[in-house]
Structure formats: structure tokens, C-alpha cells
Design an enzyme around this catalytic site. Sequence first.
Site, short mmCIF file in Angstrom:
data_model
loop_
_atom_site.label_atom_id
_atom_site.label_comp_id
_atom_site.label_asym_id
_atom_site.label_seq_id
_atom_site.Cartn_x
_atom_site.Cartn_y
_atom_site.Cartn_z
N HIS A 172 0.94 -1.58 -0.22
CA HIS A 172 0.19 0.13 0.16
C HIS A 172 0.62 1.21 0.04
O HIS A 172 0.64 2.38 -0.32
CB HIS A 172 -0.89 0.05 1.05
CG HIS A 172 -1.83 -1.16 1.01
ND1 HIS A 172 -2.12 -1.98 2.33
CD2 HIS A 172 -3.08 -1.49 0.65
CE1 HIS A 172 -3.18 -2.46 2.19
NE2 HIS A 172 -3.20 -2.75 1.31
N LYS A 218 -17.51 -6.48 7.35
CA LYS A 218 -16.46 -7.05 6.96
C LYS A 218 -15.56 -7.23 8.13
O LYS A 218 -15.38 -5.41 9.35
CB LYS A 218 -15.68 -6.11 5.73
CG LYS A 218 -15.04 -6.98 5.26
CD LYS A 218 -14.59 -5.83 3.94
CE LYS A 218 -12.94 -6.95 3.48
NZ LYS A 218 -12.36 -6.28 2.23
N ARG A 262 -1.96 -5.96 -8.33
CA ARG A 262 -0.90 -6.67 -8.26
C ARG A 262 -0.61 -8.06 -8.76
O ARG A 262 0.68 -7.67 -9.65
CB ARG A 262 -1.06 -7.60 -6.45
CG ARG A 262 -1.35 -7.29 -5.60
CD ARG A 262 -1.43 -7.43 -4.69
NE ARG A 262 -2.62 -7.92 -4.41
CZ ARG A 262 -3.68 -8.41 -3.39
NH1 ARG A 262 -2.83 -8.50 -1.97
NH2 ARG A 262 -4.59 -8.62 -3.99
N SER A 295 -3.20 -7.63 2.96
CA SER A 295 -3.12 -7.61 4.36
C SER A 295 -3.53 -8.59 5.31
O SER A 295 -2.94 -9.66 6.45
CB SER A 295 -3.74 -6.77 4.95
OG SER A 295 -3.86 -5.24 4.07
O1 PNS Z 1 -8.92 -2.74 0.38
P1 PNS Z 1 -10.51 -3.63 -0.61
O2 PNS Z 1 -11.15 -4.21 0.60
O3 PNS Z 1 -9.67 -4.90 -1.25
O4 PNS Z 1 -10.85 -2.12 -1.27
C1 PNS Z 1 -12.26 -2.15 -1.62
C2 PNS Z 1 -13.01 -1.20 -1.55
C3 PNS Z 1 -13.46 -0.38 -0.26
C4 PNS Z 1 -12.42 0.09 -2.00
C5 PNS Z 1 -15.01 -1.54 -1.69
O5 PNS Z 1 -15.34 -2.72 -0.81
C6 PNS Z 1 -15.57 -0.16 -1.89
O6 PNS Z 1 -15.17 0.89 -2.75
N1 PNS Z 1 -16.77 0.10 -0.78
C7 PNS Z 1 -17.50 0.87 -0.31
C8 PNS Z 1 -18.77 0.48 -1.26
C9 PNS Z 1 -19.10 1.02 -2.54
O7 PNS Z 1 -19.17 2.06 -3.12
N2 PNS Z 1 -20.05 -0.46 -3.58
C10 PNS Z 1 -19.87 -0.17 -4.53
C11 PNS Z 1 -18.70 0.31 -5.51
S1 PNS Z 1 -18.97 -1.96 -6.14
#
Ligand code: PNS
Length: 161
Positions: A17, A41, A90, A128
Site C-alpha cells: 500500500h 467486514k 498486484r 493484508s
Molecule cells: O482494500 P479493499 O477491501 O479491496 O477495498 C475495497 C473498497 C473499499 C475499495 C470497496 O469495497 C468499496 O469501495 N466499498 C465501498 C462501497 C461501494 O462504494 N461499493 C460500490 C462499488 S462496487
Amino acid sequence: MRTSIYPGSFDPITYGHIDIIDRASKITDKLIVAVLNNDEKKSLFTMEERIEMIKDAVKDYKNVEVESFGGLLVDYVKEKGANIIIRGLRAVTDFEYELQLAQTNRELYKDIDTIFMLTNLQYSYLSSSIVKQVASYKGDISKFVTPFVAKKLGQKYGNIV
Ligand code: PNS
């Protein structure tokens, strides 16, 4: 002024990150690292802990801020007056999920663009979850996370008091 958002769970932040933050901070005026506040989550670290660890890792970057967000990412992006989302890729296995996320966000808010940055090869295997797994078995995580995060993981898994 161009503001970009780097969203994620950051449970906890890794060198992968930090590599993305380092490079993204150079292509935008302001970068906001946005930590998802999602009760569904199950995270190891609380929101406060995750933010504390990120703030420690980015303290030398003058144009990087750290915040939490809940609800839809696009609503948060709008609220911040930003229109760029930064995500790290990645490996090819990340692609399908990231494509779905980016397309959905674009449908929800047409002025948004997602910029994908390829994670440095050195960290391409890192996540993570993997770091937590290694830490839970008291393995050496010094190559994966900052000393501060390593200490916090040690405390979580009863390694360090
Ligand atoms: O580190 P991560 O868990 O891969 O991040 C995922 C994240 C936070 C980018 C994604 O889950 C997100 O944007 N969540 C907020 C809810 C949302 O906007 N969902 C609609 C898009 S599919």
C-alpha cells in the site's frame, strides 16, 4: 487542485500500500487515503487503529491525508470534490474484481476515473490477509509492514505486550 482518493480496508497497511501511496502522491496535488468503515467486514483492527497506522506510515508526505468513509465510495469522492480513484493491481487475479468495481463506480458517477497502478514486483505477492496469517503464527513480518504496524500486530496476536 486535483484531489485523488486511495480507498481500501487497510487492515493493516502494508509496504505494498505504501508503495502505491508513494507513487500516487506524485501524480496528484492531494491524495486522501480513505479507510472503509464497514461493520459487515470483520476487521482485525479498529478504524482508529487502522488510521493511526496509516498516519504513522505517511507522516513524511505533505500532500497525503487519511480519513475514514462509509457508504458508497462515489458519494465520498463527490463530497471531497475529487474525481480520481487510485487502486493498486498486484496480479492478473486482481483484475476482474477491480474492473467490476471501477465500472460500477463509473456507472454511478460518470465523471469519475479509476487509475490503476501496478504494485512494485517486490510486493506483488503481498496482502493484508497474508501478513495477518504470518503474524498469527509469530512469523517474521518485518519485510511486509512498518515497525509500528509489526508492533501492533504483535500485540494483537499476543506476541508483544
Ligand atoms: O482494500 P479493499 O477491501 O479491496 O477495498 C475495497 C473498497 C473499499 C475499495 C470497496 O469495497 C468499496 O469501495 N466499498 C465501498 C462501497 C461501494 O462504494 N461499493 C460500490 C462499488 S462496487
